[in-house]
Write a protein that holds these residues in place. Structure first.
Motif, PDB file in Angstrom:
ATOM      1  N   GLY A  97      -5.918  -8.100  -0.345  1.00 25.25           N
ATOM      2  CA  GLY A  97      -5.824  -7.429  -1.640  1.00 25.25           C
ATOM      3  C   GLY A  97      -6.090  -5.944  -1.557  1.00 25.25           C
ATOM      4  O   GLY A  97      -5.398  -5.133  -2.170  1.00 25.25           O
ATOM      5  N   GLY A  98      -7.108  -5.541  -0.800  1.00 26.56           N
ATOM      6  CA  GLY A  98      -7.429  -4.123  -0.689  1.00 26.56           C
ATOM      7  C   GLY A  98      -6.345  -3.333   0.012  1.00 26.56           C
ATOM      8  O   GLY A  98      -6.069  -2.191  -0.342  1.00 26.56           O
ATOM      9  N   VAL A  99      -5.714  -3.929   1.009  1.00 27.49           N
ATOM     10  CA  VAL A  99      -4.639  -3.257   1.732  1.00 27.49           C
ATOM     11  C   VAL A  99      -3.445  -3.036   0.808  1.00 27.49           C
ATOM     12  O   VAL A  99      -2.823  -1.965   0.836  1.00 27.49           O
ATOM     13  N   ASP A 100      -3.167  -4.021  -0.040  1.00 26.77           N
ATOM     14  CA  ASP A 100      -2.052  -3.884  -0.979  1.00 26.77           C
ATOM     15  C   ASP A 100      -2.302  -2.759  -1.984  1.00 26.77           C
ATOM     16  O   ASP A 100      -1.427  -1.935  -2.252  1.00 26.77           O
ATOM     17  N   VAL A 101      -3.501  -2.719  -2.518  1.00 27.26           N
ATOM     18  CA  VAL A 101      -3.850  -1.669  -3.484  1.00 27.26           C
ATOM     19  C   VAL A 101      -3.802  -0.304  -2.819  1.00 27.26           C
ATOM     20  O   VAL A 101      -3.301   0.673  -3.398  1.00 27.26           O
ATOM     21  N   LEU A 102      -4.302  -0.230  -1.608  1.00 19.21           N
ATOM     22  CA  LEU A 102      -4.289   1.032  -0.872  1.00 19.21           C
ATOM     23  C   LEU A 102      -2.851   1.502  -0.636  1.00 19.21           C
ATOM     24  O   LEU A 102      -2.540   2.689  -0.816  1.00 19.21           O
ATOM     25  N   GLY A 103      -1.972   0.567  -0.256  1.00 21.59           N
ATOM     26  CA  GLY A 103      -0.568   0.925  -0.054  1.00 21.59           C
ATOM     27  C   GLY A 103       0.098   1.398  -1.340  1.00 21.59           C
ATOM     28  O   GLY A 103       0.896   2.343  -1.326  1.00 21.59           O
ATOM     29  N   TYR A 153      -1.055   4.938  -2.064  1.00 14.42           N
ATOM     30  CA  TYR A 153      -0.382   5.887  -1.166  1.00 14.42           C
ATOM     31  C   TYR A 153       1.066   6.111  -1.614  1.00 14.42           C
ATOM     32  O   TYR A 153       1.547   7.236  -1.630  1.00 14.42           O
ATOM     33  N   ALA A 154       1.728   5.035  -2.026  1.00 15.32           N
ATOM     34  CA  ALA A 154       3.115   5.150  -2.466  1.00 15.32           C
ATOM     35  C   ALA A 154       3.227   5.973  -3.755  1.00 15.32           C
ATOM     36  O   ALA A 154       4.207   6.695  -3.941  1.00 15.32           O
ATOM     37  N   GLU A 208      -1.842  10.959   3.472  1.00 12.98           N
ATOM     38  CA  GLU A 208      -1.718  10.092   4.637  1.00 12.98           C
ATOM     39  C   GLU A 208      -3.022   9.971   5.413  1.00 12.98           C
ATOM     40  O   GLU A 208      -3.382   8.881   5.880  1.00 12.98           O
ATOM     41  N   ALA A 209      -3.750  11.062   5.544  1.00  9.41           N
ATOM     42  CA  ALA A 209      -5.008  11.031   6.301  1.00  9.41           C
ATOM     43  C   ALA A 209      -6.014  10.103   5.622  1.00  9.41           C
ATOM     44  O   ALA A 209      -6.670   9.285   6.282  1.00  9.41           O
TER      45      ALA A 209
END
Length: 94
Positions: free
Chosen positions: A63-69, A72-73, A79-80
């Protein structure tokens, strides 16, 4: 018991019919078929959802990776910062 004076009058055509009140021959199979179709539809929809989105026990971890992506989008983070936070999330999963 009902006496003849209080009995419900049944027309002779209905009383003489061999399936009076029973709905005819073959209607007994309709409801089991409908129950089977309902059950099969529920199983099909659950299986389709599991194939499309994965089993429920395997969906919760990213879930956290999806929100982070998504952030970013949308351009909310650069990016950093994305790579730094992604590294932290991947460490936490181990």
């Amino acid at each position: 018991m009902l006496s003849t004076a209080t009995a419900i009058a049944v027309p002779a055509a209905v009383a003489a019919h061999p399936y009076a009140g029973g709905g005819g021959p073959g209607w007994w199979i309709v409801f089991p078929i409908l129950w089977f179709l309902l059950f099969a539809t529920v199983v099909f929809l659950i299986a389709r959802r599991a194939r499309r989105y994965g089993p429920p026990w395997a969906r919760g971890g990213a879930g956290g990776v999806d929100v982070l992506g998504e952030r970013y989008a949308r351009g909310e983070i650069d990016e950093a910062e994305y790579r730094q936070r992604l590294a932290v999330l991947k460490e936490d999963r181990r």
